[in-house]
Design a protein around this motif. Structure first.
Motif, PDB file in Angstrom:
ATOM      1  N   ASP A   6       0.852  -1.185   0.000  1.00  0.00           N
ATOM      2  CA  ASP A   6       0.000   0.000   0.000  1.00  0.00           C
ATOM      3  C   ASP A   6       0.886   1.232   0.000  1.00  0.00           C
ATOM      4  O   ASP A   6       1.924   1.247   0.639  1.00  0.00           O
ATOM      5  N   LYS A   7       0.462   2.241  -0.804  1.00  0.00           N
ATOM      6  CA  LYS A   7       1.256   3.470  -0.907  1.00  0.00           C
ATOM      7  C   LYS A   7       0.335   4.671  -1.035  1.00  0.00           C
ATOM      8  O   LYS A   7      -0.591   4.678  -1.844  1.00  0.00           O
ATOM      9  N   LEU A   8       0.659   5.696  -0.279  1.00  0.00           N
ATOM     10  CA  LEU A   8      -0.037   6.972  -0.323  1.00  0.00           C
ATOM     11  C   LEU A   8       0.520   7.800  -1.470  1.00  0.00           C
ATOM     12  O   LEU A   8       1.731   7.810  -1.702  1.00  0.00           O
ATOM     13  N   SER A   9      -0.370   8.496  -2.192  1.00  0.00           N
ATOM     14  CA  SER A   9       0.076   9.345  -3.303  1.00  0.00           C
ATOM     15  C   SER A   9       0.909  10.515  -2.774  1.00  0.00           C
ATOM     16  O   SER A   9       0.802  10.877  -1.597  1.00  0.00           O
ATOM     17  N   PRO A  10       1.720  11.123  -3.646  1.00  0.00           N
ATOM     18  CA  PRO A  10       2.580  12.223  -3.224  1.00  0.00           C
ATOM     19  C   PRO A  10       1.816  13.403  -2.602  1.00  0.00           C
ATOM     20  O   PRO A  10       2.337  14.072  -1.717  1.00  0.00           O
ATOM     21  N   ASN A  11       0.580  13.640  -3.040  1.00  0.00           N
ATOM     22  CA  ASN A  11      -0.200  14.756  -2.501  1.00  0.00           C
ATOM     23  C   ASN A  11      -1.161  14.326  -1.389  1.00  0.00           C
ATOM     24  O   ASN A  11      -1.912  15.145  -0.873  1.00  0.00           O
ATOM     25  N   GLY A  12      -1.158  13.044  -1.036  1.00  0.00           N
ATOM     26  CA  GLY A  12      -1.983  12.543   0.057  1.00  0.00           C
ATOM     27  C   GLY A  12      -3.457  12.371  -0.272  1.00  0.00           C
ATOM     28  O   GLY A  12      -4.251  12.076   0.615  1.00  0.00           O
ATOM     29  N   GLU A  13      -3.831  12.506  -1.550  1.00  0.00           N
ATOM     30  CA  GLU A  13      -5.241  12.396  -1.933  1.00  0.00           C
ATOM     31  C   GLU A  13      -5.704  10.955  -2.113  1.00  0.00           C
ATOM     32  O   GLU A  13      -6.896  10.672  -2.008  1.00  0.00           O
ATOM     33  N   TYR A  14      -4.768  10.044  -2.427  1.00  0.00           N
ATOM     34  CA  TYR A  14      -5.136   8.663  -2.738  1.00  0.00           C
ATOM     35  C   TYR A  14      -4.210   7.684  -2.030  1.00  0.00           C
ATOM     36  O   TYR A  14      -3.053   7.988  -1.780  1.00  0.00           O
ATOM     37  N   THR A  15      -4.747   6.507  -1.765  1.00  0.00           N
ATOM     38  CA  THR A  15      -3.932   5.376  -1.350  1.00  0.00           C
ATOM     39  C   THR A  15      -4.243   4.246  -2.303  1.00  0.00           C
ATOM     40  O   THR A  15      -5.412   3.988  -2.608  1.00  0.00           O
ATOM     41  N   VAL A  16      -3.204   3.572  -2.790  1.00  0.00           N
ATOM     42  CA  VAL A  16      -3.377   2.393  -3.636  1.00  0.00           C
ATOM     43  C   VAL A  16      -2.906   1.185  -2.838  1.00  0.00           C
ATOM     44  O   VAL A  16      -1.860   1.219  -2.190  1.00  0.00           O
ATOM     45  N   LEU A  17      -3.716   0.131  -2.894  1.00  0.00           N
ATOM     46  CA  LEU A  17      -3.398  -1.125  -2.226  1.00  0.00           C
ATOM     47  C   LEU A  17      -3.441  -2.238  -3.257  1.00  0.00           C
ATOM     48  O   LEU A  17      -4.266  -2.206  -4.180  1.00  0.00           O
ATOM     49  N   THR A  18      -2.563  -3.224  -3.111  1.00  0.00           N
ATOM     50  CA  THR A  18      -2.606  -4.397  -3.978  1.00  0.00           C
ATOM     51  C   THR A  18      -2.749  -5.643  -3.111  1.00  0.00           C
ATOM     52  O   THR A  18      -2.192  -5.715  -2.007  1.00  0.00           O
ATOM     53  N   TYR A  19      -3.505  -6.597  -3.637  1.00  0.00           N
ATOM     54  CA  TYR A  19      -3.779  -7.851  -2.952  1.00  0.00           C
ATOM     55  C   TYR A  19      -3.525  -9.008  -3.915  1.00  0.00           C
ATOM     56  O   TYR A  19      -3.824  -8.895  -5.100  1.00  0.00           O
ATOM     57  N   VAL A  20      -3.031 -10.121  -3.397  1.00  0.00           N
ATOM     58  CA  VAL A  20      -2.929 -11.328  -4.214  1.00  0.00           C
ATOM     59  C   VAL A  20      -4.128 -12.202  -3.870  1.00  0.00           C
ATOM     60  O   VAL A  20      -4.509 -12.342  -2.707  1.00  0.00           O
ATOM     61  N   ILE A  21      -4.731 -12.746  -4.930  1.00  0.00           N
ATOM     62  CA  ILE A  21      -5.897 -13.604  -4.780  1.00  0.00           C
ATOM     63  C   ILE A  21      -5.491 -15.007  -5.231  1.00  0.00           C
ATOM     64  O   ILE A  21      -5.104 -15.197  -6.392  1.00  0.00           O
ATOM     65  N   ASN A  22      -5.584 -15.963  -4.346  1.00  0.00           N
ATOM     66  CA  ASN A  22      -5.303 -17.355  -4.675  1.00  0.00           C
ATOM     67  C   ASN A  22      -6.597 -18.130  -4.497  1.00  0.00           C
ATOM     68  O   ASN A  22      -6.966 -18.492  -3.381  1.00  0.00           O
ATOM     69  N   ALA A  23      -7.306 -18.352  -5.590  1.00  0.00           N
ATOM     70  CA  ALA A  23      -8.609 -18.999  -5.524  1.00  0.00           C
ATOM     71  C   ALA A  23      -8.490 -20.440  -5.011  1.00  0.00           C
ATOM     72  O   ALA A  23      -9.115 -20.807  -4.040  1.00  0.00           O
ATOM     73  N   HIS A  24      -7.704 -21.248  -5.674  1.00  0.00           N
ATOM     74  CA  HIS A  24      -7.415 -22.611  -5.236  1.00  0.00           C
ATOM     75  C   HIS A  24      -6.265 -23.164  -6.070  1.00  0.00           C
ATOM     76  O   HIS A  24      -5.762 -22.493  -6.968  1.00  0.00           O
ATOM     77  N   SER A  25      -5.878 -24.391  -5.794  1.00  0.00           N
ATOM     78  CA  SER A  25      -4.656 -24.933  -6.388  1.00  0.00           C
ATOM     79  C   SER A  25      -4.702 -25.100  -7.904  1.00  0.00           C
ATOM     80  O   SER A  25      -3.663 -25.205  -8.536  1.00  0.00           O
ATOM     81  N   VAL A  27      -6.109 -22.888 -10.029  1.00  0.00           N
ATOM     82  CA  VAL A  27      -6.225 -21.576 -10.676  1.00  0.00           C
ATOM     83  C   VAL A  27      -5.003 -20.738 -10.309  1.00  0.00           C
ATOM     84  O   VAL A  27      -4.625 -20.663  -9.144  1.00  0.00           O
ATOM     85  N   ALA A  28      -4.415 -20.106 -11.309  1.00  0.00           N
ATOM     86  CA  ALA A  28      -3.237 -19.266 -11.070  1.00  0.00           C
ATOM     87  C   ALA A  28      -3.619 -18.042 -10.230  1.00  0.00           C
ATOM     88  O   ALA A  28      -4.763 -17.588 -10.266  1.00  0.00           O
ATOM     89  N   PRO A  29      -2.678 -17.494  -9.482  1.00  0.00           N
ATOM     90  CA  PRO A  29      -2.967 -16.313  -8.668  1.00  0.00           C
ATOM     91  C   PRO A  29      -3.242 -15.082  -9.527  1.00  0.00           C
ATOM     92  O   PRO A  29      -2.848 -15.018 -10.691  1.00  0.00           O
ATOM     93  N   ALA A  30      -3.910 -14.130  -8.920  1.00  0.00           N
ATOM     94  CA  ALA A  30      -4.207 -12.849  -9.570  1.00  0.00           C
ATOM     95  C   ALA A  30      -3.920 -11.737  -8.574  1.00  0.00           C
ATOM     96  O   ALA A  30      -3.915 -11.951  -7.363  1.00  0.00           O
ATOM     97  N   VAL A  31      -3.677 -10.546  -9.104  1.00  0.00           N
ATOM     98  CA  VAL A  31      -3.455  -9.380  -8.254  1.00  0.00           C
ATOM     99  C   VAL A  31      -4.567  -8.368  -8.520  1.00  0.00           C
ATOM    100  O   VAL A  31      -4.882  -8.068  -9.672  1.00  0.00           O
ATOM    101  N   ARG A  32      -5.160  -7.893  -7.433  1.00  0.00           N
ATOM    102  CA  ARG A  32      -6.205  -6.873  -7.499  1.00  0.00           C
ATOM    103  C   ARG A  32      -5.656  -5.586  -6.918  1.00  0.00           C
ATOM    104  O   ARG A  32      -5.001  -5.599  -5.881  1.00  0.00           O
TER     105      ARG A  32
END
Length: 85
Positions: A6-25, A27-32
């Motif tokens: 997770d990272k806050l934008s330079p001006n503090g207006e936004y935060t972006v977060l990334t998550y890994v999704i592992n559905a099951h063995s 299915v390949a993982p995905a990032v949201r």
């Protein structure tokens, strides 16, 4: 999913977060990727979804553009979803 970064934008207006999704063995993982707009009462929006990824590296390019795993997106307007290609 599991929080990767997770990272806050330079001006503090936004935060972006990334998550890994592992559905099951079978299915390949995905990032949201999710953006939180602090100037809109912390409104959340999914704006990045990549298949066969396990990393969610975030780098702010400027106050509105972020790079996730090398893909540049404007958090105000852009969306990437591998399922819609």
């Amino acid at each position: 999913g599991e929080l990767l970064a997770d990272k806050l934008s330079p001006n503090g207006e936004y935060t972006v977060l990334t998550y890994v999704i592992n559905a099951h063995s079978t299915v390949a993982p995905a990032v949201r990727g999710e953006v939180i707009s602090h100037k809109e009462n912390d409104k959340k929006r999914n704006f990045y979804w990549a298949y066969r990824k396990e990393k969610g590296e975030i780098e702010w390019i400027n106050k509105h553009v972020v790079s996730i795993n090398g893909m540049e997106l404007d958090v105000r307007t852009d969306t990437y979803d591998y399922r819609k290609e």
